[in-house]
Design an enzyme around this catalytic site. Structure first.
Site, short mmCIF file in Angstrom:
data_model
loop_
_atom_site.label_atom_id
_atom_site.label_comp_id
_atom_site.label_asym_id
_atom_site.label_seq_id
_atom_site.Cartn_x
_atom_site.Cartn_y
_atom_site.Cartn_z
N VAL A 183 3.60 8.29 -8.09
CA VAL A 183 3.26 7.08 -7.35
C VAL A 183 4.47 6.58 -6.57
O VAL A 183 4.50 5.43 -6.12
CB VAL A 183 2.75 5.96 -8.29
CG1 VAL A 183 1.38 6.32 -8.85
CG2 VAL A 183 3.75 5.68 -9.42
N GLU A 237 0.42 11.43 5.41
CA GLU A 237 -0.66 10.49 5.11
C GLU A 237 -1.23 9.95 6.42
O GLU A 237 -0.47 9.61 7.32
CB GLU A 237 -0.13 9.33 4.25
CG GLU A 237 0.35 9.77 2.88
CD GLU A 237 0.81 8.61 2.01
OE1 GLU A 237 0.67 7.44 2.43
OE2 GLU A 237 1.31 8.87 0.90
N HIS A 256 -3.02 6.65 -1.66
CA HIS A 256 -1.92 5.68 -1.63
C HIS A 256 -2.45 4.26 -1.88
O HIS A 256 -2.24 3.34 -1.08
CB HIS A 256 -1.18 5.74 -0.31
CG HIS A 256 0.24 5.22 -0.39
ND1 HIS A 256 1.26 5.70 0.40
CD2 HIS A 256 0.80 4.28 -1.18
CE1 HIS A 256 2.38 5.07 0.11
NE2 HIS A 256 2.12 4.19 -0.85
N SER A 302 -2.38 2.84 -5.32
CA SER A 302 -2.10 2.46 -6.70
C SER A 302 -1.67 1.01 -6.85
O SER A 302 -1.89 0.41 -7.90
CB SER A 302 -1.02 3.38 -7.30
OG SER A 302 0.19 3.29 -6.57
N ARG A 334 6.95 8.46 -3.70
CA ARG A 334 6.76 8.87 -2.32
C ARG A 334 6.41 10.35 -2.31
O ARG A 334 6.84 11.12 -3.17
CB ARG A 334 8.04 8.63 -1.49
CG ARG A 334 8.26 7.18 -1.10
CD ARG A 334 7.22 6.72 -0.09
NE ARG A 334 7.45 5.36 0.38
CZ ARG A 334 6.89 4.29 -0.13
NH1 ARG A 334 6.09 4.41 -1.20
NH2 ARG A 334 7.11 3.09 0.38
#
Length: 346
Positions: A250, A281, A300, A302, A252
């Site tokens: 979580v 991303e 992405h 979280s 990068r």
């Protein structure tokens, strides 16, 4: 465009909200449109909005810059241009690697602050959910339900297992606390070794990670992205883990050599993995990561819980109050280290 009319002499705040100023609310990774609750600044600042095309023209005119779209590289491209630059830049994210990729910004006197503190517990809950899902094979249960198959299995007991959390900042600490509440034994890894920690006893240095990996059932990456942490989870790191180990990232995407992780999963060097961050991303539809057995993919998200945009805007406004009063700012990033040292956090 101007947000409010204020007397001459008040500071000018620039807001980078790529696409948000155009009314596009669902751009990937962008905190949905213009920042909420900036009316707190009414009469105290003139707010000017910019997108990727107009930021270069705005920078010389603003005293402070709020980077609301933390997925944008516009600051890196616009900063080296002519004219004065804002004395304070705040990013609505915990990571500051995009800003620190601009050497002119790093070498300037501009103060950078971040959103440290907003995402700690949400990310900790998300990681714990992933750990539970992997331990209890929820994915397998959902797939068997889809197939209408009744197949009894045994799953992993979480209490008594061992987790290595890489990243000893507030996010890593929140992850560690939450896992410990479920009976997991947690060891934190930071930049340097420290003893006498009130919660975890000892914080291990990053140089000891190789020796720690072979005993971990869970390896969680929540580190800041720096030169030393880029690519830290590669083929050698996965080879040190137990075949039953599970890996969660979580931090990068660049922390992980993705091809090496795919190979580790396909060859059963590790049991499973969950990624919430990626090198590119949004993750392209053609990426092989979508189809890797044992890999759970999430976009992405979280740290993104209901109300997170309000929390980000409120935190910025609180820091603006300090800035306007000439008081020390919260969450000041050490531009050489690449993150906020503990002494700079509220």
């Amino acid at each position: 465009m101007s947000e409010t009319t204020v007397p001459a002499g008040v500071p000018v705040l620039g807001v980078l909200g790529v696409l948000g100023v155009l009314g596009v609310l669902d751009a990937p990774g962008v905190p949905g449109g213009d920042p909420p609750n900036l009316e707190r600044l009414s009469g105290r600042a003139r707010v000017e909005y910019a997108d990727e095309d107009s930021l270069a023209d705005l920078l010389p005119a603003v005293d402070a810059l709020l980077v609301w779209d933390f997925t944008s590289d516009a600051v890196r491209r616009a900063w080296p241009g002519p004219g004065p630059r804002p004395g304070w830049v705040h990013t609505a994210s915990a990571g500051v690697d995009r800003l620190l990729s601009c050497p002119e910004l790093v070498g300037s006197e501009t103060v950078i602050t971040n959103a440290r503190g907003v995402f700690d517990q949400p990310i900790a809950e998300y990681v714990t959910g992933l750990v539970l899902a992997l331990a209890k094979d929820f994915h397998g249960s959902l797939e068997l339900q889809r197939q209408r198959r009744w197949r009894h299995r045994e799953t992993m007991r979480l209490a008594g297992t061992h987790a290595i959390v890489v990243g000893s900042g507030p996010i890593g600490r929140a992850i560690g606390r939450t896992l410990m509440a479920l009976g997991v034994r947690v060891e934190l890894v930071g930049r340097r070794e420290r003893s006498g920690d009130p919660e975890f006893g000892r914080i291990h240095s990053s140089g000891t990670l190789d020796a720690l990996l072979p005993r971990a059932d869970w390896v969680v990456c929540a580190a800041p992205l720096t030169e030393s942490t880029t690519g830290m989870f590669d083929a050698a790191a996965f080879a040190r883990m137990k075949p039953t180990a599970r890996f969660v990232n979580v931090g990068r995407g660049a922390h992980v050599v993705q091809e090496d992780l795919v190979e580790a999963l396909l060859s059963h060097r590790i049991a499973a993995a969950a990624l919430d961050v990626f090198a590119d991303e949004p993750l392209p539809p053609g990426s092989p990561l979508w189809d890797v057995p044992g890999l759970l993919v999430s976009p992405h998200m979280s740290g993104d819980t209901v109300g997170w945009r309000d929390d980000l805007a409120r935190q910025f406004c609180d820091n603006f109050d300090r800035w306007a009063a000439g008081e020390p700012l919260f969450n000041v990033v050490d531009k050489k280290l690449g993150y906020v040292p503990d002494r700079s956090a509220p």
